[in-house]
Design a protein around this motif. Sequence first.
Motif, PDB file in Angstrom:
ATOM      1  N   ASP A  99      74.319  -6.600  41.515  1.00 36.60           N
ATOM      2  CA  ASP A  99      75.253  -7.587  40.949  1.00 36.60           C
ATOM      3  C   ASP A  99      74.582  -8.583  40.002  1.00 36.60           C
ATOM      4  OD1 ASP A  99      77.282  -6.418  42.470  1.00 36.60           O
ATOM      5  OD2 ASP A  99      76.868  -7.722  44.180  1.00 36.60           O
ATOM      6  N   GLY A 100      73.863  -8.074  39.014  1.00 36.08           N
ATOM      7  CA  GLY A 100      73.259  -8.935  38.022  1.00 36.08           C
ATOM      8  C   GLY A 100      71.952  -9.575  38.434  1.00 36.08           C
ATOM      9  N   GLY A 101      71.468  -9.238  39.642  1.00 37.27           N
ATOM     10  CA  GLY A 101      70.261  -9.859  40.163  1.00 37.27           C
ATOM     11  C   GLY A 101      69.026  -9.006  39.985  1.00 37.27           C
ATOM     12  N   TYR A 102      68.180  -9.004  41.025  1.00 33.43           N
ATOM     13  CA  TYR A 102      66.862  -8.391  40.918  1.00 33.43           C
ATOM     14  C   TYR A 102      66.627  -7.226  41.880  1.00 33.43           C
ATOM     15  CZ  TYR A 102      65.842 -12.476  38.093  1.00 33.43           C
ATOM     16  OH  TYR A 102      65.870 -13.438  37.115  1.00 33.43           O
ATOM     17  N   ALA A 103      67.441  -7.086  42.906  1.00 37.66           N
ATOM     18  CA  ALA A 103      67.255  -5.991  43.862  1.00 37.66           C
ATOM     19  C   ALA A 103      68.509  -5.847  44.707  1.00 37.66           C
ATOM     20  CB  ALA A 103      66.038  -6.241  44.751  1.00 37.66           C
ATOM     21  N   GLY A 104      68.650  -4.670  45.301  1.00 36.32           N
ATOM     22  CA  GLY A 104      69.774  -4.421  46.177  1.00 36.32           C
ATOM     23  C   GLY A 104      69.426  -4.701  47.626  1.00 36.32           C
ATOM     24  N   ALA A 105      69.848  -3.802  48.509  1.00 33.42           N
ATOM     25  CA  ALA A 105      69.671  -3.998  49.944  1.00 33.42           C
ATOM     26  C   ALA A 105      68.313  -3.465  50.389  1.00 33.42           C
ATOM     27  CB  ALA A 105      70.778  -3.282  50.710  1.00 33.42           C
ATOM     28  N   PHE A 106      67.497  -4.345  50.976  1.00 28.46           N
ATOM     29  CA  PHE A 106      66.174  -3.956  51.457  1.00 28.46           C
ATOM     30  C   PHE A 106      66.297  -3.203  52.793  1.00 28.46           C
ATOM     31  CE2 PHE A 106      64.813  -7.000  48.361  1.00 28.46           C
ATOM     32  CZ  PHE A 106      63.534  -6.598  48.002  1.00 28.46           C
ATOM     33  N   PHE A 107      65.447  -2.170  52.951  1.00 30.32           N
ATOM     34  CA  PHE A 107      65.314  -1.440  54.206  1.00 30.32           C
ATOM     35  C   PHE A 107      66.676  -0.968  54.723  1.00 30.32           C
ATOM     36  CE2 PHE A 107      61.978  -4.723  53.995  1.00 30.32           C
ATOM     37  CZ  PHE A 107      60.903  -3.896  53.796  1.00 30.32           C
ATOM     38  N   GLY A 171      59.461   3.652  47.468  1.00 34.66           N
ATOM     39  CA  GLY A 171      60.318   2.851  48.327  1.00 34.66           C
ATOM     40  C   GLY A 171      60.546   1.441  47.845  1.00 34.66           C
ATOM     41  N   LEU A 172      59.624   0.894  47.054  1.00 39.92           N
ATOM     42  CA  LEU A 172      59.733  -0.508  46.638  1.00 39.92           C
ATOM     43  C   LEU A 172      59.616  -0.715  45.131  1.00 39.92           C
ATOM     44  CD1 LEU A 172      57.637  -2.240  49.456  1.00 39.92           C
ATOM     45  CD2 LEU A 172      60.090  -2.501  49.064  1.00 39.92           C
ATOM     46  N   ILE A 173      58.492  -0.294  44.553  1.00 37.50           N
ATOM     47  CA  ILE A 173      58.217  -0.639  43.158  1.00 37.50           C
ATOM     48  C   ILE A 173      59.248  -0.030  42.214  1.00 37.50           C
ATOM     49  CG2 ILE A 173      56.546  -0.463  41.278  1.00 37.50           C
ATOM     50  CD1 ILE A 173      54.320  -0.414  43.408  1.00 37.50           C
ATOM     51  N   TYR A 174      59.435   1.278  42.296  1.00 41.06           N
ATOM     52  CA  TYR A 174      60.372   1.951  41.395  1.00 41.06           C
ATOM     53  C   TYR A 174      61.809   1.452  41.569  1.00 41.06           C
ATOM     54  CZ  TYR A 174      63.354   5.560  39.389  1.00 41.06           C
ATOM     55  OH  TYR A 174      64.335   6.211  38.689  1.00 41.06           O
ATOM     56  N   PRO A 175      62.353   1.392  42.773  1.00 35.95           N
ATOM     57  CA  PRO A 175      63.762   0.982  42.885  1.00 35.95           C
ATOM     58  C   PRO A 175      64.026  -0.475  42.506  1.00 35.95           C
ATOM     59  CG  PRO A 175      62.805   1.366  45.060  1.00 35.95           C
ATOM     60  CD  PRO A 175      61.827   1.878  44.061  1.00 35.95           C
ATOM     61  N   ILE A 176      63.058  -1.363  42.702  1.00 36.41           N
ATOM     62  CA  ILE A 176      63.292  -2.761  42.327  1.00 36.41           C
ATOM     63  C   ILE A 176      63.413  -2.905  40.820  1.00 36.41           C
ATOM     64  CG2 ILE A 176      62.255  -5.063  42.247  1.00 36.41           C
ATOM     65  CD1 ILE A 176      61.210  -4.588  45.071  1.00 36.41           C
ATOM     66  N   GLN A 177      62.433  -2.351  40.080  1.00 33.15           N
ATOM     67  CA  GLN A 177      62.543  -2.470  38.626  1.00 33.15           C
ATOM     68  C   GLN A 177      63.709  -1.644  38.090  1.00 33.15           C
ATOM     69  OE1 GLN A 177      61.533   0.064  36.098  1.00 33.15           O
ATOM     70  NE2 GLN A 177      61.522   1.550  37.770  1.00 33.15           N
ATOM     71  N   GLY A 178      64.027  -0.528  38.750  1.00 36.88           N
ATOM     72  CA  GLY A 178      65.164   0.276  38.329  1.00 36.88           C
ATOM     73  C   GLY A 178      66.484  -0.457  38.503  1.00 36.88           C
ATOM     74  N   ALA A 179      66.558  -1.300  39.541  1.00 27.12           N
ATOM     75  CA  ALA A 179      67.773  -2.074  39.787  1.00 27.12           C
ATOM     76  C   ALA A 179      68.062  -3.050  38.657  1.00 27.12           C
ATOM     77  CB  ALA A 179      67.633  -2.839  41.109  1.00 27.12           C
ATOM     78  N   TRP A 180      67.026  -3.474  37.958  1.00 32.83           N
ATOM     79  CA  TRP A 180      67.220  -4.447  36.881  1.00 32.83           C
ATOM     80  C   TRP A 180      68.092  -3.894  35.757  1.00 32.83           C
ATOM     81  CZ3 TRP A 180      61.451  -6.351  36.172  1.00 32.83           C
ATOM     82  CH2 TRP A 180      61.033  -6.964  37.364  1.00 32.83           C
ATOM     83  N   LYS A 181      68.039  -2.571  35.551  1.00 33.11           N
ATOM     84  CA  LYS A 181      68.854  -1.944  34.512  1.00 33.11           C
ATOM     85  C   LYS A 181      69.915  -1.029  35.110  1.00 33.11           C
ATOM     86  CE  LYS A 181      70.515   0.028  30.862  1.00 33.11           C
ATOM     87  NZ  LYS A 181      71.568  -0.655  30.079  1.00 33.11           N
ATOM     88  N   TRP A 182      69.487   0.040  35.757  1.00 30.25           N
ATOM     89  CA  TRP A 182      70.441   1.045  36.225  1.00 30.25           C
ATOM     90  C   TRP A 182      71.247   0.584  37.431  1.00 30.25           C
ATOM     91  CZ3 TRP A 182      66.559   5.720  35.841  1.00 30.25           C
ATOM     92  CH2 TRP A 182      66.407   6.065  34.500  1.00 30.25           C
ATOM     93  N   GLY A 183      70.746  -0.394  38.167  1.00 31.69           N
ATOM     94  CA  GLY A 183      71.514  -0.921  39.297  1.00 31.69           C
ATOM     95  C   GLY A 183      72.448  -2.046  38.915  1.00 31.69           C
ATOM     96  N   GLY A 184      72.529  -2.348  37.625  1.00 30.31           N
ATOM     97  CA  GLY A 184      73.401  -3.431  37.174  1.00 30.31           C
ATOM     98  C   GLY A 184      72.769  -4.800  37.325  1.00 30.31           C
ATOM     99  N   ALA A 190      71.394  -8.408  30.157  1.00 28.41           N
ATOM    100  CA  ALA A 190      70.789  -8.896  28.919  1.00 28.41           C
ATOM    101  C   ALA A 190      70.971  -7.924  27.760  1.00 28.41           C
ATOM    102  CB  ALA A 190      69.303  -9.163  29.135  1.00 28.41           C
ATOM    103  N   GLY A 191      71.400  -6.679  28.048  1.00 23.76           N
ATOM    104  CA  GLY A 191      71.620  -5.694  26.994  1.00 23.76           C
ATOM    105  C   GLY A 191      70.476  -4.731  26.770  1.00 23.76           C
ATOM    106  N   PHE A 192      69.540  -4.668  27.717  1.00 26.63           N
ATOM    107  CA  PHE A 192      68.424  -3.730  27.607  1.00 26.63           C
ATOM    108  C   PHE A 192      68.947  -2.301  27.670  1.00 26.63           C
ATOM    109  CE2 PHE A 192      64.987  -1.299  29.854  1.00 26.63           C
ATOM    110  CZ  PHE A 192      64.038  -1.351  28.836  1.00 26.63           C
ATOM    111  N   ALA A 193      68.438  -1.433  26.792  1.00 25.95           N
ATOM    112  CA  ALA A 193      68.905  -0.047  26.714  1.00 25.95           C
ATOM    113  C   ALA A 193      67.789   0.916  27.082  1.00 25.95           C
ATOM    114  CB  ALA A 193      69.410   0.259  25.302  1.00 25.95           C
ATOM    115  N   ASP A 194      68.057   1.750  28.069  1.00 20.92           N
ATOM    116  CA  ASP A 194      67.118   2.824  28.452  1.00 20.92           C
ATOM    117  C   ASP A 194      67.945   3.930  29.070  1.00 20.92           C
ATOM    118  OD1 ASP A 194      64.959   4.375  29.044  1.00 20.92           O
ATOM    119  OD2 ASP A 194      63.978   2.971  30.385  1.00 20.92           O
ATOM    120  N   PHE A 195      68.401   4.845  28.232  1.00 16.96           N
ATOM    121  CA  PHE A 195      69.406   5.840  28.630  1.00 16.96           C
ATOM    122  C   PHE A 195      68.955   6.668  29.820  1.00 16.96           C
ATOM    123  CE2 PHE A 195      71.677   9.869  28.289  1.00 16.96           C
ATOM    124  CZ  PHE A 195      72.975   9.459  28.040  1.00 16.96           C
TER     125      PHE A 195
END
Length: 445
Positions: A99-107, A171-184, A190-195
């Motif tokens: 929801d526009g933040g930095y990460a989803g649900a942990f564990f 489990g941590l590094i990839y999904p957190i940064q992925g959430a910034w774009k693909w997780g919304g 901010a409009g970052f594009a990475d198809f």
Amino acid sequence: MLDKSMPKKIIAAGVGALLLTVPASAEVTGETAYIFNTLLFLIGGFLVMWMAAGFAMLEAGLVRSKNVADICVKNVALYALASIMWMLMGYNLMYSGVDGGYAGAFFSLWNPDDAAALAEGAAHDPAGYAAGSDFFFQMVFVATTASIVSGTVAERIKLFPFLIFTAVLAGLIYPIQGAWKWGGGWLDAAGFADFAGSTLVHSTGGWAALVGAIILGPRLGRYTKEGKVRPMPGSSLPLATLGTFILWFGWFGFNGASQLALGTAADSIAISNIFVNTNMAAAGGAFAAAIVTKLVYKKVDLSMVLNGALAGLVSITAGPDTPLPYQATIIGAVGGVLVVFAVPFFDKLKIDDVVGAVSVHLVCGIWGTMAVPFTYADASFGTQALGVAAIGAFVIVTSAITWFALKFTLGIRLSDEEEELGSDLAELGLEAYPEFGRGSQKLSA
């Protein structure tokens, strides 16, 4: 005399009559679109899963014979472990409640939730798909990220510390940064594009690999005291070539299925164009690498041509949907040129990357991400640079913490004696090619 063309004429007339009864503006039902979308995810997913075999064969061909079995074990094990970590926590961390933040649900354990789709009489969302198909498609991407690391740190890293790093990455590094774009998350806002992941997948794996290579150090004898590079040829260039073609093939699923829908004619057209652009970028990268190595080194370097094709693929992944085919070829060709110069650049810094993965995935991942605004009007260079920098900083810091923690606890590097012997015998007690290896020599003695 019997007219042999008569059955064909009858069939053609029947088909024509049938087509006349179908309205020209007919659209598929929501349920049919749902099925096509699900099928796209599943087909794309198993194509990307097949890329795991491509990475394994590429790396097996580029490491020395005494390390081939060990790199194969690492590739199989990292895929399995990444899949498990994605189920245990990765998926929901990347997609659940960002929801526009930095990460989803942990564990948070992922479970399929298709109750609405299976409810009797339920109206299917034409943009929907089965939960399991999405989970599977996203899962194979995290395994690709981990595969990038394995090739860079090959021939001197211990098996289980590497797998622990893989667990943290998946489990941590990839999904957190992925959430910034693909997780919304915030980068998406901010409009970052990475198809399809030039930065989210390839640069992430490249940053993690680069940090690991620096902390781990180069292979024994790789660099002389004078700073010159000592060649260490791989075990099989034909095997590496096969791996490259497998990766090229799998990339059609990687980029094509990232359209995320196949329920309309517009989606079908978009996916077709993505396939064309993906292929042309790889072709441009391979050909450019061949030309540049001929001009610079007076010989065509096969390993550079292979990495050139992969560089083209990585370069187009951030925006395969918007370029014209000639533009995609140019984007891939620039990647092919970059990789030719990036490999010796890292060697000058004494950063030992066995397969050139940092040059391919990090350097060309950054280039591909920054190239998106050339063909996509809604992307800006400033926002693209922000995404590259933010994800790079996050992955560098978290990877360094993980690598150092492993180094000062379990240890991450083989001993000098084990490295000289080879990781096959040191870690596994077997050899990939026993009839040509040390085992056969001992027997003959």
